[in-house]
Scaffold this active site. Structure first.
Site, PDB file in Angstrom:
ATOM      1  N   ARG A   1       0.823  -1.214   0.000  1.00  0.00           N
ATOM      2  CA  ARG A   1       0.000   0.000   0.000  1.00  0.00           C
ATOM      3  C   ARG A   1       0.863   1.272   0.000  1.00  0.00           C
ATOM      4  O   ARG A   1       0.448   2.317  -0.502  1.00  0.00           O
ATOM      5  CB  ARG A   1      -0.911  -0.036   1.235  1.00  0.00           C
ATOM      6  CG  ARG A   1      -1.898   1.084   1.334  1.00  0.00           C
ATOM      7  CD  ARG A   1      -2.778   0.876   2.550  1.00  0.00           C
ATOM      8  NE  ARG A   1      -3.512   2.075   2.893  1.00  0.00           N
ATOM      9  CZ  ARG A   1      -4.672   2.424   2.369  1.00  0.00           C
ATOM     10  NH1 ARG A   1      -5.236   1.660   1.473  1.00  0.00           N
ATOM     11  NH2 ARG A   1      -5.272   3.539   2.730  1.00  0.00           N
TER      12      ARG A   1
ATOM     13  N   ILE B   1      -7.851   7.549  -1.389  1.00  0.00           N
ATOM     14  CA  ILE B   1      -7.638   6.095  -1.437  1.00  0.00           C
ATOM     15  C   ILE B   1      -8.443   5.531  -0.272  1.00  0.00           C
ATOM     16  O   ILE B   1      -8.403   6.071   0.842  1.00  0.00           O
ATOM     17  CB  ILE B   1      -6.139   5.701  -1.360  1.00  0.00           C
ATOM     18  CG1 ILE B   1      -5.989   4.168  -1.370  1.00  0.00           C
ATOM     19  CG2 ILE B   1      -5.417   6.302  -0.164  1.00  0.00           C
ATOM     20  CD1 ILE B   1      -4.538   3.671  -1.563  1.00  0.00           C
ATOM     21  N   SER B   2      -9.208   4.490  -0.524  1.00  0.00           N
ATOM     22  CA  SER B   2     -10.052   3.910   0.533  1.00  0.00           C
ATOM     23  C   SER B   2      -9.184   3.344   1.650  1.00  0.00           C
ATOM     24  O   SER B   2      -8.007   3.006   1.444  1.00  0.00           O
ATOM     25  CB  SER B   2     -10.912   2.780  -0.040  1.00  0.00           C
ATOM     26  OG  SER B   2     -11.730   3.267  -1.063  1.00  0.00           O
ATOM     27  N   ALA B   3      -9.791   3.192   2.830  1.00  0.00           N
ATOM     28  CA  ALA B   3      -9.081   2.595   3.969  1.00  0.00           C
ATOM     29  C   ALA B   3      -8.797   1.124   3.683  1.00  0.00           C
ATOM     30  O   ALA B   3      -9.585   0.464   2.994  1.00  0.00           O
ATOM     31  CB  ALA B   3      -9.939   2.722   5.220  1.00  0.00           C
TER      32      ALA B   3
ATOM     33  N   HIS C   1     -10.820  -1.878   1.394  1.00  0.00           N
ATOM     34  CA  HIS C   1     -10.241  -2.678   0.299  1.00  0.00           C
ATOM     35  C   HIS C   1     -10.392  -4.170   0.616  1.00  0.00           C
ATOM     36  O   HIS C   1     -10.793  -4.962  -0.237  1.00  0.00           O
ATOM     37  CB  HIS C   1      -8.753  -2.336   0.122  1.00  0.00           C
ATOM     38  CG  HIS C   1      -8.517  -1.026  -0.595  1.00  0.00           C
ATOM     39  ND1 HIS C   1      -7.420  -0.229  -0.355  1.00  0.00           N
ATOM     40  CD2 HIS C   1      -9.227  -0.381  -1.556  1.00  0.00           C
ATOM     41  CE1 HIS C   1      -7.466   0.837  -1.138  1.00  0.00           C
ATOM     42  NE2 HIS C   1      -8.556   0.773  -1.874  1.00  0.00           N
TER      43      HIS C   1
END
Ligand code: SAH
Length: 243
Positions: A53, A77-79, A83
């Protein structure tokens, strides 16, 4: 003594998080998601370990914290737990050789994870409407464990309006949408293969993560899985207002 029994593993975990290299920190993040039950599948853990990440989060952020982060252009960006949740929900539709579409691919993190699940005989398409993000996501993936899949074409990234899907590579076994739609776009349902699954946040200020399953006879069922908060799936002009 009792206190120490609980305190020492935590102390070790945080020391590892702060002192180790990025690969170890990414591994520690994945392990913590497994410990709290967000990641159950060994395949999801393997893929999230393989895709660091840290390569996808802009400098100045803490990539291994379980929270969403700004990536510019009013996008995030999603946590990691989101994801992981989406990978878990789609796992049975991300088998080697299958087709997947990632709408609102942003940093490219999840697109890269999908490519790792599907392998060189699969087909993963990322569609993102901000050209600059498509350029950065291409750079990010080129540095990641999914670089060869991008090079050989089983993973491709495109600038486009994801509300229209990406008909060229349809139908898809798995479709993921990384931004919240006011309602489920019909082209995405149309581009889902019978037996396929779409995961999409739906709503405005209150949003639900919905799972849409297309049965073999073409009929569709929709389940709400959890309350979520994503940036909107909208037009480029609306997203860039006030940016
Ligand atoms: N899964 C991505 C999420 C990025 S945030 C990640 O974790 O990196 C959601 C993304 O959807 C943003 O990059 C935004 O630019 C994009 N987006 C919003 N509306 C869109 C649309 N109509 N078509 C394509 N992309 C869209």
């Amino acid at each position: 003594m009792e206190v120490l029994r609980f305190y020492l593993p935590f102390k070790r975990f945080f020391r590892q998080l702060w002192t180790s290299g990025s690969t170890d920190k990414n591994k520690a993040l994945v392990e913590s998601l497994m410990q709290c039950g967000v990641i159950k599948s060994p395949k999801v853990a393997e893929v999230m370990e393989a895709i660091d990440r840290g390569l996808f989060v802009p400098d100045g952020n803490s990539p291994y914290h379980d929270s969403p982060m700004q990536i510019g252009y009013n996008a995030t960006i999603s946590a990691p737990h989101m994801h992981a949740t989406c990978l878990e929900l789609l796992e049975n539709h991300l088998k080697p050789g299958m087709h997947a579409l990632d709408v609102g691919s942003g940093t490219g993190y999840l697109t890269a994870c999908f490519a790792m699940m599907l392998g060189p005989n699969g087909c993963v398409v990322g569609v993102e409407h901000i050209p600059e993000l498509v350029a950065t996501s291409t750079d990010n993936i080129t540095k990641s464990g999914a670089a060869s899949l991008l090079k050989h074409g089983s993973l491709s990234l495109h600038v486009g309006d994801g509300r229209l899907g990406w008909p060229e590579n349809a139908p898809y076994d798995a479709i993921h949408v990384g931004a919240a739609a006011p309602e489920i776009p019909q082209p995405l349902i149309d581009q889902l293969k019978p037996g396929g699954r779409l995961v999409i946040p739906v709503g405005k200020s209150f949003q639900d993560l919905k799972v849409v399953d297309k049965k073999i006879d073409g009929s569709v069922t929709i389940q709400s899985k959890l309350s979520v908060r994503y940036v909107p799936l909208t037009s480029r002009a609306a997203q860039l207002q006030n940016y």
